[in-house]
Design a protein around this motif. Structure first.
Motif, PDB file in Angstrom:
ATOM      1  N   THR A 110       3.878 -22.296  -2.449  1.00 41.88           N
ATOM      2  CA  THR A 110       3.249 -21.001  -2.222  1.00 41.88           C
ATOM      3  C   THR A 110       2.698 -20.985  -0.804  1.00 41.88           C
ATOM      4  OG1 THR A 110       2.635 -20.888  -4.556  1.00 41.88           O
ATOM      5  CG2 THR A 110       1.529 -19.355  -3.056  1.00 41.88           C
ATOM      6  N   ALA A 111       3.195 -20.047  -0.004  1.00 44.12           N
ATOM      7  CA  ALA A 111       2.740 -19.916   1.383  1.00 44.12           C
ATOM      8  C   ALA A 111       1.971 -18.609   1.532  1.00 44.12           C
ATOM      9  CB  ALA A 111       3.929 -19.928   2.334  1.00 44.12           C
ATOM     10  N   LYS A 112       0.759 -18.709   2.037  1.00 38.30           N
ATOM     11  CA  LYS A 112      -0.019 -17.505   2.353  1.00 38.30           C
ATOM     12  C   LYS A 112       0.465 -17.011   3.715  1.00 38.30           C
ATOM     13  CE  LYS A 112      -2.739 -17.145  -1.174  1.00 38.30           C
ATOM     14  NZ  LYS A 112      -2.659 -15.974  -2.049  1.00 38.30           N
ATOM     15  N   ILE A 113       0.789 -15.716   3.793  1.00 39.21           N
ATOM     16  CA  ILE A 113       1.413 -15.135   4.984  1.00 39.21           C
ATOM     17  C   ILE A 113       0.556 -13.995   5.513  1.00 39.21           C
ATOM     18  CG2 ILE A 113       3.514 -14.078   5.901  1.00 39.21           C
ATOM     19  CD1 ILE A 113       4.160 -16.734   4.637  1.00 39.21           C
ATOM     20  N   ASP A 114       0.405 -13.937   6.829  1.00 42.96           N
ATOM     21  CA  ASP A 114      -0.300 -12.834   7.481  1.00 42.96           C
ATOM     22  C   ASP A 114       0.719 -11.972   8.211  1.00 42.96           C
ATOM     23  OD1 ASP A 114      -2.507 -11.317   8.388  1.00 42.96           O
ATOM     24  OD2 ASP A 114      -2.435 -12.356  10.316  1.00 42.96           O
ATOM     25  N   GLY A 115       0.588 -10.658   8.078  1.00 39.50           N
ATOM     26  CA  GLY A 115       1.439  -9.753   8.829  1.00 39.50           C
ATOM     27  C   GLY A 115       2.397  -8.920   7.995  1.00 39.50           C
ATOM     28  N   MET A 116       2.518  -9.188   6.696  1.00 41.09           N
ATOM     29  CA  MET A 116       3.399  -8.383   5.846  1.00 41.09           C
ATOM     30  C   MET A 116       2.720  -7.053   5.519  1.00 41.09           C
ATOM     31  SD  MET A 116       5.308 -10.776   3.030  1.00 41.09           S
ATOM     32  CE  MET A 116       3.885 -11.643   2.388  1.00 41.09           C
ATOM     33  N   ALA A 117       3.491  -5.953   5.627  1.00 45.69           N
ATOM     34  CA  ALA A 117       2.913  -4.649   5.349  1.00 45.69           C
ATOM     35  C   ALA A 117       3.758  -3.789   4.409  1.00 45.69           C
ATOM     36  CB  ALA A 117       2.701  -3.894   6.662  1.00 45.69           C
ATOM     37  N   CYS A 118       4.987  -4.251   4.092  1.00 52.40           N
ATOM     38  CA  CYS A 118       5.866  -3.417   3.270  1.00 52.40           C
ATOM     39  C   CYS A 118       6.972  -4.262   2.633  1.00 52.40           C
ATOM     40  CB  CYS A 118       6.495  -2.319   4.122  1.00 52.40           C
ATOM     41  SG  CYS A 118       7.583  -2.948   5.421  1.00 52.40           S
ATOM     42  N   GLY A 119       7.822  -3.609   1.872  1.00 50.59           N
ATOM     43  CA  GLY A 119       8.930  -4.283   1.217  1.00 50.59           C
ATOM     44  C   GLY A 119       9.933  -4.874   2.195  1.00 50.59           C
ATOM     45  N   MET A 120      10.123  -4.240   3.341  1.00 49.79           N
ATOM     46  CA  MET A 120      11.048  -4.785   4.340  1.00 49.79           C
ATOM     47  C   MET A 120      10.509  -6.086   4.929  1.00 49.79           C
ATOM     48  SD  MET A 120      13.847  -3.207   4.417  1.00 49.79           S
ATOM     49  CE  MET A 120      14.534  -4.044   5.822  1.00 49.79           C
ATOM     50  N   CYS A 121       9.198  -6.176   5.073  1.00 52.89           N
ATOM     51  CA  CYS A 121       8.581  -7.428   5.539  1.00 52.89           C
ATOM     52  C   CYS A 121       8.893  -8.548   4.558  1.00 52.89           C
ATOM     53  CB  CYS A 121       7.071  -7.261   5.667  1.00 52.89           C
ATOM     54  SG  CYS A 121       6.534  -6.060   6.895  1.00 52.89           S
ATOM     55  N   GLU A 122       8.771  -8.237   3.259  1.00 56.44           N
ATOM     56  CA  GLU A 122       9.096  -9.221   2.219  1.00 56.44           C
ATOM     57  C   GLU A 122      10.540  -9.681   2.360  1.00 56.44           C
ATOM     58  OE1 GLU A 122       6.173  -7.237  -1.177  1.00 56.44           O
ATOM     59  OE2 GLU A 122       8.335  -6.984  -1.321  1.00 56.44           O
ATOM     60  N   ALA A 123      11.458  -8.731   2.555  1.00 54.42           N
ATOM     61  CA  ALA A 123      12.880  -9.056   2.682  1.00 54.42           C
ATOM     62  C   ALA A 123      13.144  -9.913   3.916  1.00 54.42           C
ATOM     63  CB  ALA A 123      13.705  -7.774   2.745  1.00 54.42           C
ATOM     64  N   HIS A 124      12.482  -9.618   5.032  1.00 56.09           N
ATOM     65  CA  HIS A 124      12.665 -10.407   6.257  1.00 56.09           C
ATOM     66  C   HIS A 124      12.263 -11.862   6.031  1.00 56.09           C
ATOM     67  CE1 HIS A 124      12.322  -6.554   8.852  1.00 56.09           C
ATOM     68  NE2 HIS A 124      13.584  -6.837   8.584  1.00 56.09           N
ATOM     69  N   ILE A 125      11.130 -12.073   5.362  1.00 48.22           N
ATOM     70  CA  ILE A 125      10.668 -13.432   5.102  1.00 48.22           C
ATOM     71  C   ILE A 125      11.608 -14.142   4.130  1.00 48.22           C
ATOM     72  CG2 ILE A 125       8.825 -14.798   4.030  1.00 48.22           C
ATOM     73  CD1 ILE A 125       6.845 -12.827   5.343  1.00 48.22           C
ATOM     74  N   ALA A 141      10.306 -21.399  10.400  1.00 38.71           N
ATOM     75  CA  ALA A 141      11.238 -20.379   9.915  1.00 38.71           C
ATOM     76  C   ALA A 141      10.533 -19.037   9.702  1.00 38.71           C
ATOM     77  CB  ALA A 141      11.902 -20.837   8.622  1.00 38.71           C
ATOM     78  N   ILE A 142       9.357 -19.077   9.087  1.00 36.54           N
ATOM     79  CA  ILE A 142       8.634 -17.832   8.799  1.00 36.54           C
ATOM     80  C   ILE A 142       7.974 -17.281  10.060  1.00 36.54           C
ATOM     81  CG2 ILE A 142       6.707 -16.824   7.510  1.00 36.54           C
ATOM     82  CD1 ILE A 142       7.472 -18.753   5.211  1.00 36.54           C
ATOM     83  N   ASN A 143       7.314 -18.132  10.843  1.00 35.71           N
ATOM     84  CA  ASN A 143       6.668 -17.673  12.078  1.00 35.71           C
ATOM     85  C   ASN A 143       7.702 -17.106  13.044  1.00 35.71           C
ATOM     86  OD1 ASN A 143       4.255 -18.557  10.986  1.00 35.71           O
ATOM     87  ND2 ASN A 143       4.090 -20.355  12.281  1.00 35.71           N
ATOM     88  N   GLY A 144       8.906 -17.666  13.031  1.00 35.55           N
ATOM     89  CA  GLY A 144       9.984 -17.187  13.902  1.00 35.55           C
ATOM     90  C   GLY A 144      10.469 -15.796  13.549  1.00 35.55           C
ATOM     91  N   SER A 145      10.166 -15.340  12.344  1.00 35.85           N
ATOM     92  CA  SER A 145      10.572 -13.991  11.948  1.00 35.85           C
ATOM     93  C   SER A 145       9.462 -12.966  12.207  1.00 35.85           C
ATOM     94  CB  SER A 145      11.005 -13.969  10.473  1.00 35.85           C
ATOM     95  OG  SER A 145       9.947 -14.326   9.631  1.00 35.85           O
ATOM     96  N   GLY A 146       8.389 -13.407  12.872  1.00 35.48           N
ATOM     97  CA  GLY A 146       7.355 -12.467  13.290  1.00 35.48           C
ATOM     98  C   GLY A 146       6.110 -12.440  12.420  1.00 35.48           C
ATOM     99  N   TYR A 147       5.998 -13.358  11.486  1.00 29.87           N
ATOM    100  CA  TYR A 147       4.836 -13.418  10.597  1.00 29.87           C
ATOM    101  C   TYR A 147       4.120 -14.740  10.820  1.00 29.87           C
ATOM    102  CZ  TYR A 147       7.561  -9.639   8.737  1.00 29.87           C
ATOM    103  OH  TYR A 147       8.290  -8.480   8.638  1.00 29.87           O
ATOM    104  N   LYS A 148       2.936 -14.877  10.236  1.00 30.99           N
ATOM    105  CA  LYS A 148       2.164 -16.097  10.456  1.00 30.99           C
ATOM    106  C   LYS A 148       1.823 -16.754   9.119  1.00 30.99           C
ATOM    107  CE  LYS A 148      -1.961 -17.853  12.750  1.00 30.99           C
ATOM    108  NZ  LYS A 148      -1.352 -19.037  13.264  1.00 30.99           N
ATOM    109  N   VAL A 149       2.175 -18.039   8.996  1.00 23.32           N
ATOM    110  CA  VAL A 149       1.840 -18.813   7.804  1.00 23.32           C
ATOM    111  C   VAL A 149       0.398 -19.297   7.941  1.00 23.32           C
ATOM    112  CG1 VAL A 149       2.376 -20.864   6.439  1.00 23.32           C
ATOM    113  CG2 VAL A 149       4.232 -19.563   7.494  1.00 23.32           C
ATOM    114  N   LEU A 150      -0.438 -18.928   6.988  1.00 26.53           N
ATOM    115  CA  LEU A 150      -1.844 -19.321   7.012  1.00 26.53           C
ATOM    116  C   LEU A 150      -2.078 -20.637   6.274  1.00 26.53           C
ATOM    117  CD1 LEU A 150      -3.403 -15.812   6.266  1.00 26.53           C
ATOM    118  CD2 LEU A 150      -3.065 -16.896   8.499  1.00 26.53           C
TER     119      LEU A 150
END
Length: 85
Positions: free
Chosen positions: A5-20, A58-67
């Protein structure tokens, strides 16, 4: 099986989920990956342990931040698993 389970910062919608989810699938061979922007987390089920730094890359490279990343043993609990040990 391992549940990560990874806590992620920066997701705002369903497309963000798909990108990750796509970023995780491209980087690793996993059984299942689901993300939730409302919970701010991604849950990965895998047979083999994933290297935490590579997961973050992998996740940070897609524009989000793993907390944070939490790993635990996972046993599928379904209708037909009753009575099994």
């Amino acid at each position: 099986m391992i549940k990560i389970t990874a806590k992620i910062d920066g997701m705002a919608c369903g497309m963000c989920e798909a990108h990750i989810n796509d970023a995780v699938r491209r980087a690793f061979n996993v059984k299942k990956v689901t993300s939730s922007y409302s919970k701010g987390e991604t849950v990965i089920l895998t047979e083999e342990d994933l290297e935490e730094e590579k997961l973050k890359e992998a996740i940070n490279g897609s524009g989000y931040k793993v907390l944070s990343v939490k790993k635990e043993s996972y046993e599928k609990k379904g209708l037909f698993s009753f009575g099994r040990k």
